[in-house]
Structures are given as C-alpha cells and as structure tokens.
Design a protein around this motif. Structure first.
Motif, PDB file in Angstrom:
ATOM      1  N   SER A 108      11.153  -5.289  -1.644  1.00 37.38           N
ATOM      2  CA  SER A 108      11.243  -5.367  -3.110  1.00 37.38           C
ATOM      3  C   SER A 108       9.872  -5.363  -3.763  1.00 37.38           C
ATOM      4  CB  SER A 108      12.023  -6.609  -3.528  1.00 37.38           C
ATOM      5  OG  SER A 108      11.387  -7.790  -3.037  1.00 37.38           O
ATOM      6  N   THR A 109       8.840  -5.822  -3.043  1.00 39.56           N
ATOM      7  CA  THR A 109       7.500  -5.900  -3.625  1.00 39.56           C
ATOM      8  C   THR A 109       6.439  -5.916  -2.531  1.00 39.56           C
ATOM      9  OG1 THR A 109       6.027  -7.184  -5.072  1.00 39.56           O
ATOM     10  CG2 THR A 109       7.559  -8.424  -3.682  1.00 39.56           C
ATOM     11  N   GLY A 110       5.260  -5.431  -2.893  1.00 43.97           N
ATOM     12  CA  GLY A 110       4.104  -5.552  -2.016  1.00 43.97           C
ATOM     13  C   GLY A 110       3.254  -6.761  -2.356  1.00 43.97           C
ATOM     14  N   GLU A 111       3.669  -7.500  -3.377  1.00 44.06           N
ATOM     15  CA  GLU A 111       2.941  -8.708  -3.797  1.00 44.06           C
ATOM     16  C   GLU A 111       3.360  -9.857  -2.895  1.00 44.06           C
ATOM     17  OE1 GLU A 111       0.876  -9.387  -6.460  1.00 44.06           O
ATOM     18  OE2 GLU A 111       0.981  -7.596  -7.713  1.00 44.06           O
ATOM     19  N   ILE A 112       2.828  -9.873  -1.687  1.00 47.97           N
ATOM     20  CA  ILE A 112       3.194 -10.916  -0.732  1.00 47.97           C
ATOM     21  C   ILE A 112       1.992 -11.822  -0.473  1.00 47.97           C
ATOM     22  CG2 ILE A 112       5.062  -9.648   0.358  1.00 47.97           C
ATOM     23  CD1 ILE A 112       3.197  -8.634   2.436  1.00 47.97           C
ATOM     24  N   PRO A 113       2.233 -13.076  -0.152  1.00 43.22           N
ATOM     25  CA  PRO A 113       1.133 -14.043  -0.054  1.00 43.22           C
ATOM     26  C   PRO A 113       0.146 -13.719   1.070  1.00 43.22           C
ATOM     27  CG  PRO A 113       3.266 -15.148  -0.196  1.00 43.22           C
ATOM     28  CD  PRO A 113       3.543 -13.697   0.045  1.00 43.22           C
ATOM     29  N   GLN A 114      -1.099 -14.118   0.853  1.00 41.25           N
ATOM     30  CA  GLN A 114      -2.079 -14.046   1.931  1.00 41.25           C
ATOM     31  C   GLN A 114      -1.602 -14.903   3.100  1.00 41.25           C
ATOM     32  OE1 GLN A 114      -5.446 -14.568  -1.308  1.00 41.25           O
ATOM     33  NE2 GLN A 114      -6.381 -14.312   0.710  1.00 41.25           N
ATOM     34  N   GLY A 115      -1.835 -14.397   4.298  1.00 42.79           N
ATOM     35  CA  GLY A 115      -1.386 -15.091   5.488  1.00 42.79           C
ATOM     36  C   GLY A 115      -0.030 -14.639   5.987  1.00 42.79           C
ATOM     37  N   THR A 116       0.656 -13.761   5.222  1.00 44.16           N
ATOM     38  CA  THR A 116       1.955 -13.234   5.654  1.00 44.16           C
ATOM     39  C   THR A 116       1.772 -12.272   6.827  1.00 44.16           C
ATOM     40  OG1 THR A 116       2.830 -13.387   3.397  1.00 44.16           O
ATOM     41  CG2 THR A 116       3.993 -11.934   4.933  1.00 44.16           C
ATOM     42  N   TRP A 117       2.606 -12.409   7.861  1.00 44.04           N
ATOM     43  CA  TRP A 117       2.539 -11.521   9.022  1.00 44.04           C
ATOM     44  C   TRP A 117       3.078 -10.142   8.663  1.00 44.04           C
ATOM     45  CZ3 TRP A 117       0.391 -12.046  13.798  1.00 44.04           C
ATOM     46  CH2 TRP A 117      -0.012 -13.334  14.176  1.00 44.04           C
ATOM     47  N   VAL A 118       2.365  -9.105   9.135  1.00 50.42           N
ATOM     48  CA  VAL A 118       2.818  -7.720   8.981  1.00 50.42           C
ATOM     49  C   VAL A 118       2.560  -6.974  10.287  1.00 50.42           C
ATOM     50  CG1 VAL A 118       2.569  -7.544   6.474  1.00 50.42           C
ATOM     51  CG2 VAL A 118       0.590  -7.077   7.953  1.00 50.42           C
ATOM     52  N   VAL A 119       3.249  -5.837  10.450  1.00 48.45           N
ATOM     53  CA  VAL A 119       3.187  -5.050  11.685  1.00 48.45           C
ATOM     54  C   VAL A 119       2.956  -3.588  11.323  1.00 48.45           C
ATOM     55  CG1 VAL A 119       4.446  -4.404  13.786  1.00 48.45           C
ATOM     56  CG2 VAL A 119       4.786  -6.670  12.780  1.00 48.45           C
ATOM     57  N   VAL A 120       2.091  -2.904  12.098  1.00 52.62           N
ATOM     58  CA  VAL A 120       1.778  -1.489  11.849  1.00 52.62           C
ATOM     59  C   VAL A 120       1.770  -0.721  13.160  1.00 52.62           C
ATOM     60  CG1 VAL A 120       0.333  -2.157   9.875  1.00 52.62           C
ATOM     61  CG2 VAL A 120      -0.740  -1.712  12.092  1.00 52.62           C
ATOM     62  N   ASN A 121       1.676   0.613  13.050  1.00 51.78           N
ATOM     63  CA  ASN A 121       1.497   1.452  14.229  1.00 51.78           C
ATOM     64  C   ASN A 121       0.231   1.074  14.970  1.00 51.78           C
ATOM     65  OD1 ASN A 121       2.906   3.493  12.122  1.00 51.78           O
ATOM     66  ND2 ASN A 121       3.414   4.116  14.205  1.00 51.78           N
ATOM     67  N   GLY A 122       0.334   0.947  16.279  1.00 53.90           N
ATOM     68  CA  GLY A 122      -0.838   0.854  17.135  1.00 53.90           C
ATOM     69  C   GLY A 122      -0.984   2.167  17.880  1.00 53.90           C
ATOM     70  N   ILE A 131      -2.233 -10.190   9.553  1.00 56.99           N
ATOM     71  CA  ILE A 131      -1.820 -10.875   8.328  1.00 56.99           C
ATOM     72  C   ILE A 131      -2.394 -10.178   7.093  1.00 56.99           C
ATOM     73  CG2 ILE A 131      -1.589 -13.125   9.443  1.00 56.99           C
ATOM     74  CD1 ILE A 131      -4.330 -13.856   8.147  1.00 56.99           C
ATOM     75  N   ILE A 132      -1.704 -10.368   5.975  1.00 54.84           N
ATOM     76  CA  ILE A 132      -2.250  -9.968   4.674  1.00 54.84           C
ATOM     77  C   ILE A 132      -3.452 -10.871   4.393  1.00 54.84           C
ATOM     78  CG2 ILE A 132      -1.806  -9.856   2.199  1.00 54.84           C
ATOM     79  CD1 ILE A 132      -0.355  -7.707   3.798  1.00 54.84           C
ATOM     80  N   SER A 133      -4.594 -10.235   4.110  1.00 54.64           N
ATOM     81  CA  SER A 133      -5.836 -11.012   4.064  1.00 54.64           C
ATOM     82  C   SER A 133      -6.507 -11.058   2.697  1.00 54.64           C
ATOM     83  CB  SER A 133      -6.827 -10.440   5.089  1.00 54.64           C
ATOM     84  OG  SER A 133      -7.031  -9.055   4.889  1.00 54.64           O
ATOM     85  N   ALA A 134      -5.907 -10.433   1.684  1.00 50.74           N
ATOM     86  CA  ALA A 134      -6.488 -10.486   0.336  1.00 50.74           C
ATOM     87  C   ALA A 134      -5.398 -10.190  -0.690  1.00 50.74           C
ATOM     88  CB  ALA A 134      -7.628  -9.479   0.199  1.00 50.74           C
TER      89      ALA A 134
END
Length: 315
Positions: A108-122, A135-138
């Motif tokens: 619903s939003t990309g406005e998520i708190p700093q420190g939230t875990w996220v996963v991407v392609n490695g 984690i979201i860092s800023a």
C-alpha cells in the motif's frame, strides 16, 4: 572469545543460514522478477508488472543494448523489446512475448519505518533466484542531480563556429558517435552560436534524457540523439568511499523520490523489486549509490510508472 573469531559463513548476512529464513520472499522474487541479459551477461534485474509480459527495469543499464534477453522464473525470452524510457526516473519498460506471468503484488505504501526488514535479488543461478536481506536505512527523500545535465563534450569557439575539442569517455556524446572536430549547430533545436548557448539549451534538462544534437562534420550535416549525464557523476573524482564501494551505478542521482536500504548490491542487480516480509513490493531498486546505500523508487511511483507506460504503449 578470540578477538579474531568471526561467524561461520553460513550465518553471515548473505549466508545460507540467514537467507533460508526468507524462502517465502524468495519464491515471490523467483516468479515476479526478471533477469535481463546482454548475451550471457546479466546486466540488470526487472519487475514483472503485467501477466502479458511487461517488465520495468533500470533504463541506463539496458537502453544502449541492441539485443536484450530475459528470464522470468525459469522461462527464457529472446529478443526482448525496449518499449519506452522515462528519463526522469531512469526506468525502462520492456516487453517479452509471454503469457500468464505473475506480476508483483504492490504494497500500500513505500513509507515504511527505518529498520524494517526487506528482501531483494541477490546473485542468481541459471534458473534459481537467490536473495539478500537487509533493512530500510533512511527516510524517503529526493536525490538531486549532481551538478546538472551535460552532453559530455568540451567545446571551443573557432571563429564563428563552436567546435568539439574533446569527447568525455563513457559519456552519452561518445555513445552517440560525437567526435572531436565536429561543429555543433544546434542542441535541442536551439542554435549554438557560442559556448554559452549550450548551457541555455540544457538548463531545464535532466540526467538520463536524450536530446537531439545537430552537427557539421566536414561537408556532412548530422543529427544525433545524445543521452545526458549528471555532471557530478561524469566528471566527479573518485572518493575514498567510492573506492571502498566497489561497483556502483552509472546514474545514482537525480531521482524525484527514493527509499534507501543497506543491502549489498552492484550496478547489475538494479531494477528488481524490494519485497517486504509479506511478499509485497515496497519499491524498485534503481541505484547502487555506495557501499552502504542502495536507492529504490517507492511503490507508489512504481505503480504510476507501470500504469502510465503500459497505457501509453497501447495507444
């Protein structure tokens, strides 16, 4: 404890003991992201945004490649079509000849708190995606262009003409075929009678845009399409932070709004989705900025880009 002791590799942030905890998110990335190829070389990732084969990716990594291929899940597609580019966001819309693909599910939003875990392609094997977590860092913010948009040429006035004295290596001007000795007649439809006219022609332009450049080469008149670069990225000195960062994106500034995470990456892993722990996309990776910062376009903007570009492609 021995001061030299460290975690076994399997328990480090990129180790199997950690990444295996994100298998559900890996399955989402497996089905709803793409690997983009130039021949056998992986050059970017992408986000599947429609069942009939539309994919978003990072434009500056793919737009100069003539023959693109892609893999979505375990299906390989040749002759991928570059449909269009949005230079403001450095996003390209690709089309593969596929049906029944699995688009990402938007958060619903990309406005998520700093420190939230996220996963991407490695890193990826031929058929299996691997993932990295961080984690979201800023907080979300704009990333201003570094120094404005430039062609990548050094000009000099010769009598009543403006002549190219030098073409910067790696610039859009070099890619387009501009050569030393060319006389610049016009840029973006604006006549160039003196060097200052080029500054005026580029005043409102953004890095990543393409602009028409009219040239005289001997007795021949040419019109070339030149991709603009950010001055600070094309001419910047390499900082110690850059040296420590390893590979980073050619374009890493000039984005209207980004979210930031701390997952290790390189330029060839940009373009893929950033997934939350519920398996929904919160953003799209757009720039490896340095060793500690990766930028992503928030999901709100990705959704608008996908909808608008697909609609425009259908016209």
């Amino acid at each position: 404890m021995d001061a030299q002791q460290s975690l076994e590799s399997t328990y480090r942030i990129s180790g199997e003991g950690v990444t295996s905890a994100f298998e559900e998110q890996r399955e989402v990335i497996q089905k709803s992201s793409a690997v983009i190829y130039n021949g056998r070389e992986e050059i970017a990732y992408g986000v599947v945004v429609s069942p009939d084969g539309y994919i978003l990716t990072k434009a500056s990594e793919v737009q100069e490649i003539n023959d693109l291929d892609a893999r979505v899940d375990r299906e390989y597609f040749k002759s991928v079509k570059l449909v269009m580019v949005d230079p403001r966001w450095d996003v390209a819309l690709l089309k593969v000849d596929g049906k029944g693909l699995v688009p990402v599910e938007y958060a619903s939003t990309g406005e998520i708190p700093q420190g939230t875990w996220v996963v991407v392609n490695g890193a990826t094997s031929r058929t299996k995606r691997r993932v990295l977590a961080g984690i979201i860092s800023a907080r979300p913010r704009e990333i201003l262009p570094e120094g404005g948009a430039v062609l990548g040429v050094q000009l000099e006035e010769e009598g009543e003409e403006v002549e190219v004295k030098e073409v910067t290596e790696g610039s859009g001007a070099e890619d387009a075929g501009v050569k030393a000795g060319d006389v610049v007649l016009a840029v973006g439809g604006i006549p160039v009678m003196e060097v200052e006219d080029l500054t005026a022609a580029l005043e409102d332009k953004k890095a990543g845009e393409k602009i028409k450049v009219a040239l005289k080469r001997g007795e021949e008149t040419l019109e070339l399409s030149v991709r603009l670069a950010a001055r600070g990225e094309l001419f910047a000195e390499v900082t110690r932070n850059d040296q420590m960062s390893g590979d980073y994106s050619k374009r890493r500034s000039g984005f209207p709004r980004i979210i930031q995470h701390d997952i290790l990456a390189n330029s060839h892993t940009m373009g893929g989705p950033v997934i939350d722990l519920d398996g929904r996309m919160v953003g799209m990776n757009i720039a490896r900025a340095n060793r500690a910062e990766t930028f992503a376009i928030p999901v709100e903007e990705v959704r608008k880009l996908a909808k608008g570009m697909i609609a425009q492609a259908a016209e």
